[in-house]
Write a protein that holds these residues in place. Structure first.
Motif, mmCIF file in Angstrom:
data_model
loop_
_atom_site.group_PDB
_atom_site.id
_atom_site.type_symbol
_atom_site.label_atom_id
_atom_site.label_comp_id
_atom_site.label_asym_id
_atom_site.label_seq_id
_atom_site.Cartn_x
_atom_site.Cartn_y
_atom_site.Cartn_z
ATOM 1 N N VAL A 101 1.059 -1.331 -0.150
ATOM 2 C CA VAL A 101 -0.187 0.077 0.005
ATOM 3 C C VAL A 101 0.895 1.215 -0.172
ATOM 4 C CG1 VAL A 101 -1.676 1.179 1.323
ATOM 5 C CG2 VAL A 101 -1.860 -1.247 1.105
ATOM 6 N N TYR A 102 0.599 1.917 -0.956
ATOM 7 C CA TYR A 102 1.234 3.403 -0.956
ATOM 8 C C TYR A 102 0.354 4.596 -0.884
ATOM 9 C CZ TYR A 102 5.549 0.513 -2.494
ATOM 10 O OH TYR A 102 6.457 -0.369 -2.387
ATOM 11 N N ARG A 103 0.271 5.546 -0.233
ATOM 12 C CA ARG A 103 -0.567 6.417 0.107
ATOM 13 C C ARG A 103 -0.241 7.757 0.077
ATOM 14 N NH1 ARG A 103 -3.300 4.949 4.698
ATOM 15 N NH2 ARG A 103 -2.292 6.551 5.738
ATOM 16 N N TRP A 104 -0.726 8.634 -0.828
ATOM 17 C CA TRP A 104 -0.316 10.296 -0.797
ATOM 18 C C TRP A 104 -1.486 10.870 -0.045
ATOM 19 C CZ3 TRP A 104 0.608 6.820 -4.851
ATOM 20 C CH2 TRP A 104 2.000 6.586 -5.337
ATOM 21 N N SER A 105 -1.161 11.382 1.014
ATOM 22 C CA SER A 105 -2.167 12.224 1.644
ATOM 23 C C SER A 105 -2.012 13.850 1.448
ATOM 24 C CB SER A 105 -2.180 11.930 3.264
ATOM 25 O OG SER A 105 -2.556 10.647 3.379
ATOM 26 N N PHE A 106 -3.198 14.364 0.926
ATOM 27 C CA PHE A 106 -2.984 16.002 0.772
ATOM 28 C C PHE A 106 -3.946 16.667 1.651
ATOM 29 C CE2 PHE A 106 -2.227 13.531 -3.435
ATOM 30 C CZ PHE A 106 -1.340 14.379 -3.937
ATOM 31 N N SER A 107 -3.201 17.625 2.315
ATOM 32 C CA SER A 107 -3.727 18.285 3.544
ATOM 33 C C SER A 107 -4.716 19.250 3.093
ATOM 34 C CB SER A 107 -2.812 18.974 4.078
ATOM 35 O OG SER A 107 -1.940 19.631 3.477
ATOM 36 N N GLU A 108 -4.706 19.680 1.849
ATOM 37 C CA GLU A 108 -5.622 20.463 1.368
ATOM 38 C C GLU A 108 -6.369 20.260 -0.048
ATOM 39 O OE1 GLU A 108 -3.967 24.452 0.896
ATOM 40 O OE2 GLU A 108 -3.105 24.101 2.902
ATOM 41 N N PRO A 109 -7.692 20.647 -0.163
ATOM 42 C CA PRO A 109 -8.016 20.465 -1.674
ATOM 43 C C PRO A 109 -7.231 21.054 -2.758
ATOM 44 C CG PRO A 109 -9.393 22.185 -0.920
ATOM 45 C CD PRO A 109 -8.356 21.831 0.337
ATOM 46 N N GLU A 110 -7.191 20.370 -4.125
ATOM 47 C CA GLU A 110 -6.394 20.576 -5.134
ATOM 48 C C GLU A 110 -7.092 21.251 -6.189
ATOM 49 O OE1 GLU A 110 -2.985 20.817 -4.958
ATOM 50 O OE2 GLU A 110 -2.831 20.214 -3.046
ATOM 51 N N THR A 111 -7.655 22.575 -6.338
ATOM 52 C CA THR A 111 -8.767 22.923 -7.265
ATOM 53 C C THR A 111 -8.049 22.942 -8.753
ATOM 54 O OG1 THR A 111 -7.767 25.161 -6.629
ATOM 55 C CG2 THR A 111 -9.607 24.199 -5.709
ATOM 56 N N ARG A 112 -6.923 22.739 -8.869
ATOM 57 C CA ARG A 112 -6.248 22.750 -10.277
ATOM 58 C C ARG A 112 -5.978 21.182 -10.749
ATOM 59 N NH1 ARG A 112 -1.015 25.566 -9.132
ATOM 60 N NH2 ARG A 112 -1.593 24.723 -7.088
#
Length: 169
Positions: free
Chosen positions: A92-103
């Motif tokens: 399992v490889y996970r990327w957690s984004f702390s904010e929305p990515e509107t682009r």
């Protein structure tokens, strides 16, 4: 005029609320054993809330390099081994984004396959607020670059020409 305005407003609200995140996966249909290959996950704009993108790879496969394009927030990268998902043990490889990515974002990573055969890579999108989950599956074939029969992995794989006669193991 009032009815037209209400109809247009309702139409806009329905379309905005039904917008979903799309993930496109650029992955070759076949690769070679122990050779690095690049995979690109393109994530459409995420309008609200933190979110995670998770790749579930076959056991022993390894992400050797990665980066995120179009990212404006902090990204946490996590790797867990031997996690059972959908009745299969996975890396399992996970990327957690702390904010929305509107682009939107592109996650590019280099993977090395450590087993020969036909496999499935599962991509998960999860978001706590406003809440969301989606999954995507891609099939990939890993070969040796030779016409050898890969025998002895306890799987009878006809794509390698294995039968009960040619490969009793």
């Amino acid at each position: 005029k009032r009815i037209t305005f209400i109809f247009i407003a309702l139409f806009i609200i329905i379309n905005v609320s039904s917008a979903e995140v799309e993930i496109n996966i650029d992955i070759p249909s076949s690769i070679q054993l122990n050779e690095p290959y690049d995979i690109i996950l393109s994530v459409s704009p995420v309008e609200s809330g933190p979110f995670d993108i998770t790749e579930l790879l076959p056991v022993g496969w390894e992400i050797v390099d990665w980066y995120v394009e179009g990212n404006g927030s902090e990204v946490e990268f996590i790797h867990d081994s031997n996690i059972v998902y959908d009745d299969r043990t996975r890396e399992v490889y996970r990327w957690s984004f702390s904010e929305p990515e509107t682009r939107g974002v592109d996650i590019r990573y280099t993977v090395v396959a450590k087993q020969v055969g036909s496999f499935e890579i599962t991509t998960l999108f999860t978001q706590e607020s406003p809440g969301g989950f989606d999954s995507f599956k891609e099939s990939i074939f890993v070969g040796t670059g030779t016409s050898e029969i890969f025998c002895g992995n306890y799987v009878c794989d006809d794509s390698f020409g294995e039968t009960m006669i040619t490969c009793p193991q």
